[in-house]
Design a protein around this motif. Structure first.
Motif, PDB file in Angstrom:
ATOM      1  N   GLY A 184     192.606 -15.172  15.660  1.00  0.00           N
ATOM      2  CA  GLY A 184     193.194 -16.288  15.762  1.00  0.00           C
ATOM      3  C   GLY A 184     191.627 -17.238  14.486  1.00  0.00           C
ATOM      4  N   GLU A 185     191.244 -16.469  13.905  1.00  0.00           N
ATOM      5  CA  GLU A 185     190.230 -17.274  12.139  1.00  0.00           C
ATOM      6  C   GLU A 185     191.197 -16.747  11.458  1.00  0.00           C
ATOM      7  N   GLN A 186     190.297 -17.675  10.586  1.00  0.00           N
ATOM      8  CA  GLN A 186     191.252 -17.639   8.445  1.00  0.00           C
ATOM      9  C   GLN A 186     189.675 -17.230   7.865  1.00  0.00           C
ATOM     10  N   VAL A 187     189.647 -16.812   6.925  1.00  0.00           N
ATOM     11  CA  VAL A 187     188.825 -17.086   6.398  1.00  0.00           C
ATOM     12  C   VAL A 187     188.969 -18.854   5.247  1.00  0.00           C
ATOM     13  N   GLN A 188     187.921 -19.051   4.706  1.00  0.00           N
ATOM     14  CA  GLN A 188     188.115 -20.568   3.858  1.00  0.00           C
ATOM     15  C   GLN A 188     188.866 -20.723   2.423  1.00  0.00           C
ATOM     16  N   GLY A 189     188.468 -18.751   1.813  1.00  0.00           N
ATOM     17  CA  GLY A 189     188.984 -18.973   0.456  1.00  0.00           C
ATOM     18  C   GLY A 189     188.343 -17.323   0.149  1.00  0.00           C
ATOM     19  N   ASP A 190     189.185 -16.405  -0.376  1.00  0.00           N
ATOM     20  CA  ASP A 190     188.473 -15.026  -0.891  1.00  0.00           C
ATOM     21  C   ASP A 190     188.607 -14.884  -2.141  1.00  0.00           C
ATOM     22  N   THR A 191     187.553 -14.111  -2.854  1.00  0.00           N
ATOM     23  CA  THR A 191     188.233 -13.364  -4.139  1.00  0.00           C
ATOM     24  C   THR A 191     187.532 -12.220  -4.404  1.00  0.00           C
ATOM     25  N   VAL A 192     187.568 -11.586  -5.881  1.00  0.00           N
ATOM     26  CA  VAL A 192     186.845 -10.242  -5.833  1.00  0.00           C
ATOM     27  C   VAL A 192     186.908 -10.484  -7.066  1.00  0.00           C
ATOM     28  N   ILE A 193     185.592 -10.190  -7.366  1.00  0.00           N
ATOM     29  CA  ILE A 193     185.353 -10.347  -9.304  1.00  0.00           C
ATOM     30  C   ILE A 193     185.241  -8.932  -9.324  1.00  0.00           C
ATOM     31  N   GLU A 194     185.758  -9.164 -10.732  1.00  0.00           N
ATOM     32  CA  GLU A 194     185.706  -7.330 -11.322  1.00  0.00           C
ATOM     33  C   GLU A 194     185.060  -6.927 -11.876  1.00  0.00           C
ATOM     34  N   ARG A 195     184.116  -5.222 -12.489  1.00  0.00           N
ATOM     35  CA  ARG A 195     183.071  -5.184 -13.001  1.00  0.00           C
ATOM     36  C   ARG A 195     183.037  -5.308 -14.439  1.00  0.00           C
ATOM     37  N   ASN A 196     182.377  -5.466 -15.164  1.00  0.00           N
ATOM     38  CA  ASN A 196     182.648  -6.133 -16.566  1.00  0.00           C
ATOM     39  C   ASN A 196     181.073  -5.428 -17.308  1.00  0.00           C
ATOM     40  N   PRO A 197     180.976  -3.912 -16.938  1.00  0.00           N
ATOM     41  CA  PRO A 197     179.983  -3.798 -17.431  1.00  0.00           C
ATOM     42  C   PRO A 197     179.175  -4.062 -19.751  1.00  0.00           C
ATOM     43  N   ASP A 198     180.384  -4.305 -19.804  1.00  0.00           N
ATOM     44  CA  ASP A 198     180.309  -4.841 -21.092  1.00  0.00           C
ATOM     45  C   ASP A 198     179.291  -5.956 -21.212  1.00  0.00           C
ATOM     46  N   GLN A 199     179.598  -6.745 -20.163  1.00  0.00           N
ATOM     47  CA  GLN A 199     178.481  -8.293 -20.236  1.00  0.00           C
ATOM     48  C   GLN A 199     177.667  -7.950 -19.224  1.00  0.00           C
ATOM     49  N   SER A 200     177.227  -6.520 -18.627  1.00  0.00           N
ATOM     50  CA  SER A 200     175.703  -6.274 -17.817  1.00  0.00           C
ATOM     51  C   SER A 200     176.577  -7.235 -16.810  1.00  0.00           C
ATOM     52  N   LYS A 201     178.011  -6.912 -16.425  1.00  0.00           N
ATOM     53  CA  LYS A 201     178.193  -7.210 -14.549  1.00  0.00           C
ATOM     54  C   LYS A 201     178.886  -5.294 -14.612  1.00  0.00           C
ATOM     55  N   HIS A 202     177.611  -4.867 -13.449  1.00  0.00           N
ATOM     56  CA  HIS A 202     177.960  -3.712 -12.734  1.00  0.00           C
ATOM     57  C   HIS A 202     178.824  -3.858 -12.107  1.00  0.00           C
ATOM     58  N   LEU A 203     178.332  -4.817 -11.027  1.00  0.00           N
ATOM     59  CA  LEU A 203     179.042  -4.715  -9.983  1.00  0.00           C
ATOM     60  C   LEU A 203     179.999  -5.043  -9.169  1.00  0.00           C
ATOM     61  N   GLU A 204     181.648  -4.731  -8.996  1.00  0.00           N
ATOM     62  CA  GLU A 204     182.488  -5.190  -8.096  1.00  0.00           C
ATOM     63  C   GLU A 204     181.806  -6.299  -7.090  1.00  0.00           C
ATOM     64  N   THR A 205     182.070  -7.524  -6.832  1.00  0.00           N
ATOM     65  CA  THR A 205     181.829  -8.665  -5.702  1.00  0.00           C
ATOM     66  C   THR A 205     182.831  -9.350  -5.589  1.00  0.00           C
ATOM     67  N   ALA A 206     182.657  -9.126  -4.281  1.00  0.00           N
ATOM     68  CA  ALA A 206     184.248  -9.898  -3.585  1.00  0.00           C
ATOM     69  C   ALA A 206     183.517 -11.104  -2.613  1.00  0.00           C
ATOM     70  N   LYS A 207     183.896 -11.893  -3.054  1.00  0.00           N
ATOM     71  CA  LYS A 207     183.627 -13.364  -1.881  1.00  0.00           C
ATOM     72  C   LYS A 207     183.906 -14.036  -0.351  1.00  0.00           C
ATOM     73  N   VAL A 208     183.558 -14.258  -0.374  1.00  0.00           N
ATOM     74  CA  VAL A 208     184.399 -14.766   0.892  1.00  0.00           C
ATOM     75  C   VAL A 208     183.552 -16.157   1.608  1.00  0.00           C
ATOM     76  N   ARG A 209     184.669 -17.525   1.747  1.00  0.00           N
ATOM     77  CA  ARG A 209     184.488 -18.713   2.134  1.00  0.00           C
ATOM     78  C   ARG A 209     184.790 -18.346   4.348  1.00  0.00           C
ATOM     79  N   ILE A 210     183.627 -18.529   4.992  1.00  0.00           N
ATOM     80  CA  ILE A 210     183.280 -19.232   6.232  1.00  0.00           C
ATOM     81  C   ILE A 210     182.563 -19.759   6.955  1.00  0.00           C
TER      82      ILE A 210
END
Length: 600
Positions: free
Chosen positions: A150-176
């Motif tokens: 019966g609980e919910q996250v307060q927000g969430d998003t997924v930041i995709e990879r961007n190798p051209d800018q040296s962002k090699h990993l997908e990152t998932a973010k959540v607020r609880i």
């Protein structure tokens, strides 16, 4: 694996070696693994001590040399990791997700959180490394588990990879629980012959640790087992001895993500740690400098610089940036800059920054907010460029400081505007310093920036021979402060710095810059006292006695630039007569209008 030794092993060691075993090494709730520590009767001992123990069997010289090296910096680590109630609730929900979804998954808090906890600092940056799924997959399972409760996250998003800018990993973010958490998978990388962009795949914890930027950031806290993992087998040692080192060869680490150069500098400055010699050599290489300028977004560079300037070691950070020949890359100038920056501009900027940092750290020199402090340091850092301009696409000459903030660092427009305004006010303040010290306006009859104000004051004083001597300097300073507002103390400090080097060449050797800070502090306190004594401390909050509508009625105007002229005249009168009333101000205005009509 843990090695157990009898307690008398410690007692029988030579006396100097006991320096390597402070009480800080005792852990009661967590354990380091794999064995980067010795376990002796409940005491976890740093691997430094193990090295000393074996060296006594070979040569005492090696011990003395190592002790001399270690004595340069010794960092006290906490006896245990203290997990807050909120962190405990978060970790319980993460472990509950594993049980609810029947997952055979290891969850590890990575990097900075572990480092800061060991240093006894609070940290709200929780990054979770996952061993067998992507962060977005675990996020979905976490939301499923929370929904079952019966609980919910307060927000969430997924930041995709961007190798051209040296962002090699997908990152998932959540607020609880009012806390943002990042989820990423453990990674390993492979490079092909023809590409600098790696192929990503799931990695082991050890492979992931070695891909981290620094050894002190490569530590894990395993949530499943409640233990600390030092998989590079030197993260704890480097943290204790205050060393900034990369797990892999520095150049390879920096070319993988050139932003790590700035991160190494930031952490070194933040903690007062020493940058490894190999790291410094590789950081200053042409290859790494080019990669930093071409591969990393200006926003990411700006974020790192802002953290340095806002931190507790801005001078050390800028010193490293200058010494490692990164100044021109980080604070990139447009090619049309006039005059072109000198070769040693980084050292000169650092000298101004260091002087400002010393001044604002002085007890009793005024309380600066975090924002005032940050922009004061930027204003000092870029003070040598206050007169440097460049031509924009429309052919307009723009202050180069504007380019540095908006394009080189991608900072807020308001940051650029405030610093440029501080620089402009600094030049004006410089012309008032002597008069403010003497509390006299006798030497300020010819100021290019205040021609109209001086004319208005002369008109006022001509009709009132008993006008106070301080009225002229009060009027001039009042206009200045109404423009710069609550940054006036910053502008005053900046002008005092400039007063000590005014007239020197911009490419002057930094060794010849003598700010005489003790004298500057005295002058600042004298002038600040004068400004407060004149009642100008918050003059920008004082409303005009006569508004635009009344001006139009008395002067019989319908609008236009004449209203602005009257507003300046009336404000000069108001500053010259701080106790004057609205009716007195109106009467003076009517007299001036009548006198003008007779003249015409």
């Amino acid at each position: 694996m843990r090695v157990s030794l009898p307690i008398n092993t410690i007692i029988n060691l030579p006396r100097p070696l006991l320096l390597g075993l402070p009480s800080r090494c005792r852990f009661s709730t967590v354990a380091f693994r794999p064995s980067s520590l010795l376990h002796i009767s409940g005491v976890l001992v740093s691997r430094n001590l193990r090295c000393y123990w074996f060296s006594t069997m070979t040569t005492a010289v090696g011990v003395e040399q190592e002790e001399e090296k270690q004595s340069k910096l010794s960092v006290e680590l906490k006896e245990n990791i203290e997990i807050t109630e909120k962190e405990r609730e978060i970790f319980d929900r993460l472990l509950g997700t594993l049980r609810f979804c029947n997952l055979d998954t290891q969850l590890r808090v990575a990097g900075g959180w572990v480092r800061d906890k060991l240093l006894g600092r609070e940290c709200d940056d929780i990054d979770i490394a996952i061993d067998n799924m992507y962060g977005s997959e675990f996020l979905d399972k976490l939301k499923e588990y929370l929904a079952s409760r019966g609980e919910q996250v307060q927000g969430d998003t997924v930041i995709e990879r961007n190798p051209d800018q040296s962002k090699h990993l997908e990152t998932a973010k959540v607020r609880i629980y009012n806390q943002w958490i990042d989820f990423v998978n453990l990674r390993s990388e492979e490079y092909t012959e023809n590409s600098r962009i790696p192929t990503m795949k799931f990695g082991t914890p050890k492979e992931d640790a070695y891909r981290r930027d620094l050894t002190i950031n490569s530590l894990f806290y395993n949530i499943n087992t409640g233990s600390i993992e030092d998989l590079t087998e030197r993260g704890i040692d480097d943290l204790e001895s205050g060393r900034i080192v990369t797990p892999l060869p520095a150049k390879a680490t920096f070319l993988d993500d050139p932003l790590r150069v700035l991160r190494a500098i930031r952490f070194g400055a933040r903690f007062g740690f020493t940058l490894d010699e190999e790291l410094k050599q590789d950081a200053s290489s042409e290859e790494v400098r080019v990669a930093l300028g071409e591969k990393i977004s200006r926003e990411r560079i700006g974020n790192e610089i802002d953290l340095m300037i806002s931190g507790n070691g801005p001078v050390s950070a800028v010193t490293y940036i200058s010494d490692l020949k990164l100044f021109g890359v980080v604070f990139a100038f447009p090619s049309s800059s006039e005059p072109a920056p000198s070769e040693n501009c980084g050292s000169i900027c650092k000298a101004f920054l260091e002087a400002m940092w010393s001044l604002i750290q002085t007890p009793g020199l005024g309380k600066f907010s975090g924002e005032q402090r940050r922009l004061a340091l930027y204003a000092a850092l870029f003070l040598p460029f206050r007169k440097t301009v460049y031509k924009d696409n429309k052919g307009k000459m723009i202050p180069v400081v504007n380019h540095i903030f908006k394009f080189s660092m991608k900072r807020k427009t308001s940051d650029a505007e405030t610093v440029i305004n501080i620089h402009r006010t600094t030049e004006k303040f410089l012309s008032l310093i002597h008069s403010l010290q003497l509390k006299s306006g006798a030497q300020v009859d010819n100021l290019d920036w205040a021609t109209d104000i001086l004319e208005h004051w002369k008109s006022i004083s001509a009709d009132d021979p008993e006008i106070p001597e301080t009225s002229k300097i009060r009027a001039l300073t009042g206009f200045l402060l109404r423009d710069i507002k609550d940054f006036w103390r910053v502008a005053l400090l900046t002008s005092l710095l400039l007063s000590k080097v005014d007239g020197m060449k911009e490419d002057q050797e930094t060794e010849q810059l003598d700010f005489q800070l003790d004298k500057l502090r005295e002058r600042y306190l004298t002038i600040e006292g004068t400004i407060c004594e004149l009642g100008l401390d918050s003059i920008w909050d004082v409303n005009p006695l006569v508004n635009g509508r009344v001006i139009m009625e008395i002067a019989e105007l319908k609008g236009g630039y004449h209203i602005r002229e009257w507003q300046q005249k009336l404000l000069t009168w108001q500053l010259a007569y701080p106790n004057g009333s609205t009716d007195e101000c109106k009467d003076w205005m009517r007299k001036v209008k009548a006198k003008r009509q007779r003249t015409e």
